[in-house]
Scaffold this motif. Structure first.
Motif, PDB file in Angstrom:
ATOM      1  N   LEU A 196      44.300  46.501  34.562  1.00 29.83           N
ATOM      2  CA  LEU A 196      44.532  45.063  34.479  1.00 29.83           C
ATOM      3  C   LEU A 196      43.256  44.269  34.742  1.00 29.83           C
ATOM      4  N   VAL A 197      43.104  43.191  33.985  1.00 33.32           N
ATOM      5  CA  VAL A 197      42.076  42.197  34.270  1.00 33.32           C
ATOM      6  C   VAL A 197      42.818  40.957  34.757  1.00 33.32           C
ATOM      7  N   VAL A 198      42.525  40.529  35.975  1.00 34.92           N
ATOM      8  CA  VAL A 198      43.212  39.404  36.596  1.00 34.92           C
ATOM      9  C   VAL A 198      42.240  38.239  36.718  1.00 34.92           C
ATOM     10  N   VAL A 199      42.638  37.069  36.196  1.00 35.89           N
ATOM     11  CA  VAL A 199      41.791  35.873  36.251  1.00 35.89           C
ATOM     12  C   VAL A 199      42.507  34.838  37.118  1.00 35.89           C
ATOM     13  N   THR A 200      41.790  34.348  38.135  1.00 38.83           N
ATOM     14  CA  THR A 200      42.384  33.410  39.083  1.00 38.83           C
ATOM     15  C   THR A 200      41.616  32.088  39.104  1.00 38.83           C
TER      16      THR A 200
END
Length: 268
Positions: A177-181
């Motif tokens: 997963l690539v998580v962008v916050t």
């Protein structure tokens, strides 16, 4: 013997003539493969030379033929200026994903919509009705988010998390997963845990603001250890993470740490 020597020389000349062609073709193939999936920082507190920095955050996400602008920074002129220098046409944006209502993440939206109203805007359903109506007045489509869901193929929202009421973007990639916050007001570890629970997969890369200004060193190191236990291999802390926290993450993740700033790109 002399005829054989001439033939050998001729073959060598032809071979040398074709070498430049191969040199030209190989970088093109590498570039095409490398540019397919990537995140480019277009608004942040820090910037490479030639770009403008300002308090806030925005990143351009390219994934599976989708172009998503994640947040819009606080100032539309600065956002558009940085995008122009990066060669990003606002009309190429298909989707805008707003993490939360704070002005340093939504302030540049109106400038983008004036350039390109033909977008779908994903925003938390708790945004004021006046905000949603203003978005629609440009001709853009509004999609209100409450619960976790898949919004595009292999692209998810964590759903609205509290406090503040913030969503994060989750990409399901071949590496994880690539998580962008945006700011991680609910806590960066909670966000990554939510992303993994939604998809059943481990996180690989986390990008964005971690909201750790002034956090004690011990707390930051515990967060880094928790992210590693969740499988995170690469990390790019931005915006509201804080310089001291960034230094600690750089120590903890080593080669897996990517410094943030306008003009920086991380790919997978």
């Amino acid at each position: 013997m002399r005829k054989l020597s001439l033939i050998i020389v001729a073959i060598l000349v032809l071979a040398l003539a074709f070498i430049p062609l191969f040199r030209q073709q190989n970088p093109v193939r590498q570039q095409e493969g490398g540019n397919k999936n990537k995140i480019t920082i277009v608004y942040d507190n820090k910037a490479l030379g030639g770009f403008k920095s300002s308090w806030g955050f925005a990143a351009l996400v390219r994934f599976k033929n989708h172009t998503i602008l994640f947040d819009t920074g606080g100032n539309g002129e600065i956002l558009l200026s940085n995008m122009r220098k990066l060669g990003i046409d606002p009309k190429s944006i298909q989707y805008i994903f707003l993490s939360h209502i704070h002005g340093d993440h939504t302030g540049g939206l109106w400038a983008i919509l004036r350039e390109n109203p033909n977008v779908t805007v994903f925003l938390p359903d708790i945004f004021p009705d006046s905000f949603k109506e203003k978005v629609r007045s440009f001709g853009a489509k509004v999609v209100e988010i409450d619960e976790p869901e898949e919004i595009l193929e292999d692209i998810y929202t964590t759903g609205v998390m509290f406090p503040v009421g913030e969503q994060a973007l989750v990409l399901k990639t071949s590496k994880g997963l690539v998580v962008v916050t945006g700011c991680s007001h609910p806590g960066i570890v909670r966000i990554v845990e939510r992303a993994e629970n939604i998809t059943g997969e481990n996180a690989y890369l986390v990008v964005g603001g971690f909201h750790l200004f002034g956090a004690p060193e011990k707390e930051v190191r515990v967060i880094a250890a928790s992210l590693k236990r969740l499988g995170v291999q690469k990390i790019m802390p931005c915006h509201c993470t804080g310089g001291e926290a960034e230094r600690i993450f750089a120590e903890e993740f080593g080669m897996g740490y990517v410094e943030c700033g306008v003009g920086k790109t991380v790919s997978w």
